[in-house]
Write a protein that holds these residues in place. Sequence first.
Motif, PDB file in Angstrom:
ATOM      1  N   THR A  90       7.596  14.216 -15.820  1.00 14.51           N
ATOM      2  CA  THR A  90       8.075  15.314 -14.989  1.00 14.51           C
ATOM      3  C   THR A  90       7.210  15.491 -13.758  1.00 14.51           C
ATOM      4  O   THR A  90       7.710  15.810 -12.671  1.00 14.51           O
ATOM      5  N   LEU A  91       5.897  15.304 -13.898  1.00 18.14           N
ATOM      6  CA  LEU A  91       5.018  15.430 -12.742  1.00 18.14           C
ATOM      7  C   LEU A  91       5.335  14.392 -11.674  1.00 18.14           C
ATOM      8  O   LEU A  91       5.086  14.620 -10.482  1.00 18.14           O
ATOM      9  N   MET A  92       5.905  13.269 -12.067  1.00 17.04           N
ATOM     10  CA  MET A  92       6.223  12.209 -11.109  1.00 17.04           C
ATOM     11  C   MET A  92       7.538  12.450 -10.384  1.00 17.04           C
ATOM     12  O   MET A  92       7.613  12.325  -9.161  1.00 17.04           O
ATOM     13  N   VAL A  93       8.594  12.802 -11.130  1.00 15.25           N
ATOM     14  CA  VAL A  93       9.933  12.791 -10.532  1.00 15.25           C
ATOM     15  C   VAL A  93      10.695  14.092 -10.740  1.00 15.25           C
ATOM     16  O   VAL A  93      11.913  14.130 -10.575  1.00 15.25           O
ATOM     17  N   GLY A  94      10.024  15.172 -11.096  1.00 16.50           N
ATOM     18  CA  GLY A  94      10.713  16.445 -11.209  1.00 16.50           C
ATOM     19  C   GLY A  94      11.351  16.667 -12.562  1.00 16.50           C
ATOM     20  O   GLY A  94      11.252  15.834 -13.471  1.00 16.50           O
ATOM     21  N   HIS A 123       0.827  -1.205   0.000  1.00 14.30           N
ATOM     22  CA  HIS A 123       0.000   0.000   0.000  1.00 14.30           C
ATOM     23  C   HIS A 123       0.860   1.253   0.000  1.00 14.30           C
ATOM     24  O   HIS A 123       0.461   2.287  -0.571  1.00 14.30           O
ATOM     25  N   TRP A 124       2.054   1.207   0.602  1.00 13.75           N
ATOM     26  CA  TRP A 124       2.936   2.363   0.674  1.00 13.75           C
ATOM     27  C   TRP A 124       3.957   2.379  -0.463  1.00 13.75           C
ATOM     28  O   TRP A 124       4.230   3.437  -1.038  1.00 13.75           O
ATOM     29  N   ARG A 125       4.516   1.227  -0.754  1.00 12.00           N
ATOM     30  CA  ARG A 125       5.596   1.184  -1.737  1.00 12.00           C
ATOM     31  C   ARG A 125       5.102   1.034  -3.168  1.00 12.00           C
ATOM     32  O   ARG A 125       5.781   1.466  -4.113  1.00 12.00           O
ATOM     33  N   GLY A 126       3.963   0.398  -3.355  1.00  8.91           N
ATOM     34  CA  GLY A 126       3.476   0.134  -4.701  1.00  8.91           C
ATOM     35  C   GLY A 126       3.308   1.379  -5.555  1.00  8.91           C
ATOM     36  O   GLY A 126       3.842   1.439  -6.677  1.00  8.91           O
ATOM     37  N   PRO A 127       2.569   2.389  -5.088  1.00  7.65           N
ATOM     38  CA  PRO A 127       2.374   3.574  -5.937  1.00  7.65           C
ATOM     39  C   PRO A 127       3.670   4.285  -6.300  1.00  7.65           C
ATOM     40  O   PRO A 127       3.837   4.728  -7.451  1.00  7.65           O
ATOM     41  N   ARG A 128       4.608   4.405  -5.347  1.00 12.12           N
ATOM     42  CA  ARG A 128       5.839   5.132  -5.655  1.00 12.12           C
ATOM     43  C   ARG A 128       6.704   4.352  -6.630  1.00 12.12           C
ATOM     44  O   ARG A 128       7.344   4.936  -7.511  1.00 12.12           O
ATOM     45  N   ILE A 165       3.689  22.733  -3.350  1.00 11.48           N
ATOM     46  CA  ILE A 165       3.605  21.783  -4.470  1.00 11.48           C
ATOM     47  C   ILE A 165       4.829  21.910  -5.362  1.00 11.48           C
ATOM     48  O   ILE A 165       5.411  20.908  -5.802  1.00 11.48           O
ATOM     49  N   LEU A 166       5.249  23.153  -5.613  1.00  7.96           N
ATOM     50  CA  LEU A 166       6.426  23.380  -6.451  1.00  7.96           C
ATOM     51  C   LEU A 166       7.672  22.800  -5.812  1.00  7.96           C
ATOM     52  O   LEU A 166       8.509  22.188  -6.487  1.00  7.96           O
ATOM     53  N   LEU A 167       7.818  22.969  -4.494  1.00 13.26           N
ATOM     54  CA  LEU A 167       8.998  22.465  -3.794  1.00 13.26           C
ATOM     55  C   LEU A 167       9.061  20.947  -3.866  1.00 13.26           C
ATOM     56  O   LEU A 167      10.125  20.363  -4.092  1.00 13.26           O
ATOM     57  N   GLU A 168       7.919  20.301  -3.676  1.00 15.60           N
ATOM     58  CA  GLU A 168       7.896  18.838  -3.765  1.00 15.60           C
ATOM     59  C   GLU A 168       8.259  18.383  -5.174  1.00 15.60           C
ATOM     60  O   GLU A 168       8.983  17.403  -5.355  1.00 15.60           O
ATOM     61  N   TRP A 169       7.758  19.114  -6.166  1.00 13.02           N
ATOM     62  CA  TRP A 169       8.048  18.729  -7.542  1.00 13.02           C
ATOM     63  C   TRP A 169       9.521  18.938  -7.884  1.00 13.02           C
ATOM     64  O   TRP A 169      10.145  18.091  -8.533  1.00 13.02           O
ATOM     65  N   LEU A 170      10.086  20.071  -7.450  1.00 13.53           N
ATOM     66  CA  LEU A 170      11.492  20.342  -7.745  1.00 13.53           C
ATOM     67  C   LEU A 170      12.412  19.286  -7.140  1.00 13.53           C
ATOM     68  O   LEU A 170      13.451  18.960  -7.707  1.00 13.53           O
ATOM     69  N   SER A 171      12.048  18.764  -5.983  1.00 10.87           N
ATOM     70  CA  SER A 171      12.906  17.768  -5.336  1.00 10.87           C
ATOM     71  C   SER A 171      12.845  16.421  -6.041  1.00 10.87           C
ATOM     72  O   SER A 171      13.731  15.582  -5.849  1.00 10.87           O
ATOM     73  N   GLY A 172      11.799  16.179  -6.848  1.00  3.89           N
ATOM     74  CA  GLY A 172      11.684  14.900  -7.548  1.00  3.89           C
ATOM     75  C   GLY A 172      11.333  13.746  -6.639  1.00  3.89           C
ATOM     76  O   GLY A 172      11.669  12.599  -6.924  1.00  3.89           O
ATOM     77  N   SER A 173      10.624  14.028  -5.546  1.00  2.00           N
ATOM     78  CA  SER A 173      10.318  12.980  -4.581  1.00  2.00           C
ATOM     79  C   SER A 173       9.111  12.167  -5.019  1.00  2.00           C
ATOM     80  O   SER A 173       8.108  12.715  -5.505  1.00  2.00           O
ATOM     81  N   THR A 174       9.182  10.849  -4.838  1.00  2.00           N
ATOM     82  CA  THR A 174       8.047   9.961  -5.065  1.00  2.00           C
ATOM     83  C   THR A 174       7.383   9.558  -3.760  1.00  2.00           C
ATOM     84  O   THR A 174       6.516   8.690  -3.745  1.00  2.00           O
ATOM     85  N   TYR A 175       7.791  10.210  -2.675  1.00  2.00           N
ATOM     86  CA  TYR A 175       7.305   9.815  -1.342  1.00  2.00           C
ATOM     87  C   TYR A 175       5.790   9.908  -1.246  1.00  2.00           C
ATOM     88  O   TYR A 175       5.143   9.042  -0.659  1.00  2.00           O
ATOM     89  N   GLY A 176       5.195  10.962  -1.817  1.00  7.39           N
ATOM     90  CA  GLY A 176       3.760  11.162  -1.671  1.00  7.39           C
ATOM     91  C   GLY A 176       2.946  10.751  -2.879  1.00  7.39           C
ATOM     92  O   GLY A 176       1.776  11.154  -2.995  1.00  7.39           O
ATOM     93  N   VAL A 177       3.506   9.959  -3.780  1.00  9.20           N
ATOM     94  CA  VAL A 177       2.755   9.538  -4.968  1.00  9.20           C
ATOM     95  C   VAL A 177       1.590   8.646  -4.545  1.00  9.20           C
ATOM     96  O   VAL A 177       1.763   7.684  -3.796  1.00  9.20           O
ATOM     97  N   THR A 178       0.412   8.999  -5.010  1.00  6.65           N
ATOM     98  CA  THR A 178      -0.777   8.214  -4.691  1.00  6.65           C
ATOM     99  C   THR A 178      -1.062   7.213  -5.808  1.00  6.65           C
ATOM    100  O   THR A 178      -0.484   7.279  -6.898  1.00  6.65           O
TER     101      THR A 178
END
Length: 673
Positions: A594-598, A402-407, A521-534
């Motif tokens: 780009t929306l996924m990983v920056g 449930h946590w790792r699958g989406p990312r 939202i911009l900061l999360e996108w710039l970092s390229g984080s997949t932590y919060g991908v739903t």
Amino acid sequence: MTSQTGSHPARPLPGRATSRATSLAGLIGFALLLVAAALLARAAAHLVPPAYWLDALRDPAPGQMATLLLRDALLPRFVVSLAAGAALGLSGTLFQQVLRNPLAEPGTLAVFSGAKLAVMAATLFAPVLLTFGPEGAALLGGLSSFGAVALLGARRGFAPLVLILGGLVVTFVCDGLAQALLLFHHEALTDVLVWQSGSLSQNSWEPALALSGVLALGALATIPLIRALTALELDENGAQSLGVAVAPLRLAALMLAVGLAVAVICAVGAIGFIGLAGPALARAAGAVTLRQRLWQAPLMAAALLALTDQLVQMLLGGAMPTGAVTAVLGAPLLLFLLRRVRAGHVAAPILAAAPPARGTGAWPLLLLAGGLAALTLVALGLGRAPGGWALVTGEDFTAMFHWRGPRVAGAAAAGALFAIAGQILQRATGNPLASPELLGVSAGAGLGLLAVLFLAPAVTPGLMLGATSLGAGAVLAIMVALARRASLAGESLLLAGVALTALLSAIGAVVLFTGDPRTIILLEWLSGSTYGVTLSQAAQAGGVLLAVLLALPLLRRWLEIVPLGRPLGRALGLGGSVSPLLLAVAAVATAAGTLMVGPLSFAGLMAPHMARLMGLNRPLPQAIAAALIGALLMVLADFLGRTLAFPWQMPAGLVASLIGGGYVLWLLWRRPA
């Protein structure tokens, strides 16, 4: 290094025309300086009436905040802007003269990024180096990063575009490492962040006097080098025949240029592109000889920085760091100056893929698919816990999915989308280094995202995808138009894309300083984080990937013909609407990834290149292999980011950009002249 590696205007005939041009250049510089001084006087009059200025400077009344602000903040800031601008103008002039490169300056040669990274590292791991200030660590870092760029350039005869492309990629790598340090040690580096922002705010005269002293010493040290530096306008043999010791001269001048830039960054942080703008404006105004540029370029740079800073204070209240504003203005200047560096100044392509063996076999695809499946299982089941590595199975695996699958799914889809976009761009342009990241297409997607965040009343996933697709498509259309007009060579197009990416970073920094809640939202996108991908976001990216994969068989014939060129393509029945369709597919794929990983992962560069090296040269097998490789790279980057620095997490986009930046540097290194 020979004279063919740079771009200098022809030496003018002596006479009245040269004198008039010199006078014009000086007059323009002084005029800009007078405008900046007038704005300073306007700001000072708002604090203290002009009749009391001298009294405020001699003996400000105790408790009078306005007089203290005038004496210890406003005036020192103006002097610092003049000294910093002049130092950067002199540094840029020295770099350009020694390297015979009109695009050279501390920012484009990675001096700033290396200095910042070194100070951050010293703050965390060797604070003893900062006992007497950051100057020592910054100088070491600036010299190291510039040394890496110089080594890359030396293997290609210091060709201008090779040198600058190498400098900007080294900058990306240094900035990525700095961002990684910041993620893990944000609290310890807060003061460093304030220092490196490029703010000219002052509360005493000490930095102004120190920087002015460094500028005076730098100018004095330049005087005995002028005659020998002028001889460098000849080729190396010609300079040596005049008795010039070329190697020691270059070393001394480059050390002086780096030292001036480091002094500025230690005093006020990174002030981007002023060292490029000053010499460029001086040359455009008629300063064609070295002696003219050595005083007019610092004058232009000082006036430009002072004027920009006064406008920032007047329009934005001084809340915005001036360095961020100069970076926004400087990237378009770099794009303009690229038109002056023609393809003829590079004897051979900067980079080219090794000729691959032709093949369409299924075994590489099966191996890649098996590898991706195995890595996906590892990424889903293996992780780190306080007690060490842990492999989850059974019900624990279901719960963890449930946590790792989406990312993992989002990272894989993003990598595959970038790879397909890169393959389309490389075949459409005939350039093995074309990719969404290096052509600025990802930057265009970011600009579309910015527009949605600040203009749309409500932000939805569909609206974000549409806006980023439009932004990516617009930049891609501009790049293709430039290529068709033949105003920029292939290498220049790559550099133009990197400049657009730098422009996006600067705009992002400006927006982040506004403090608007939407910047989260911009900061999360710039970092390229997949932590919060739903799950819904991963499904959206997967849906776009599926649509692109289904479209590939329909595009196969066009992708086969496009690399042959437009005349032959038309002879084979390739219609005029083909290229826009290919570009649209690449733009949508780039936007979704780009929306996924920056904006910066380099998967779009590496994956098609690796597919060719595996012998897959036909469009469809190559695209499928590239998609599998891109997915592998991003899943690996996500897994490494989640586990290497446990309990902290590094964004997948950041890890991928570090891997990809290293890959680009390796490609630059392995292509000797």
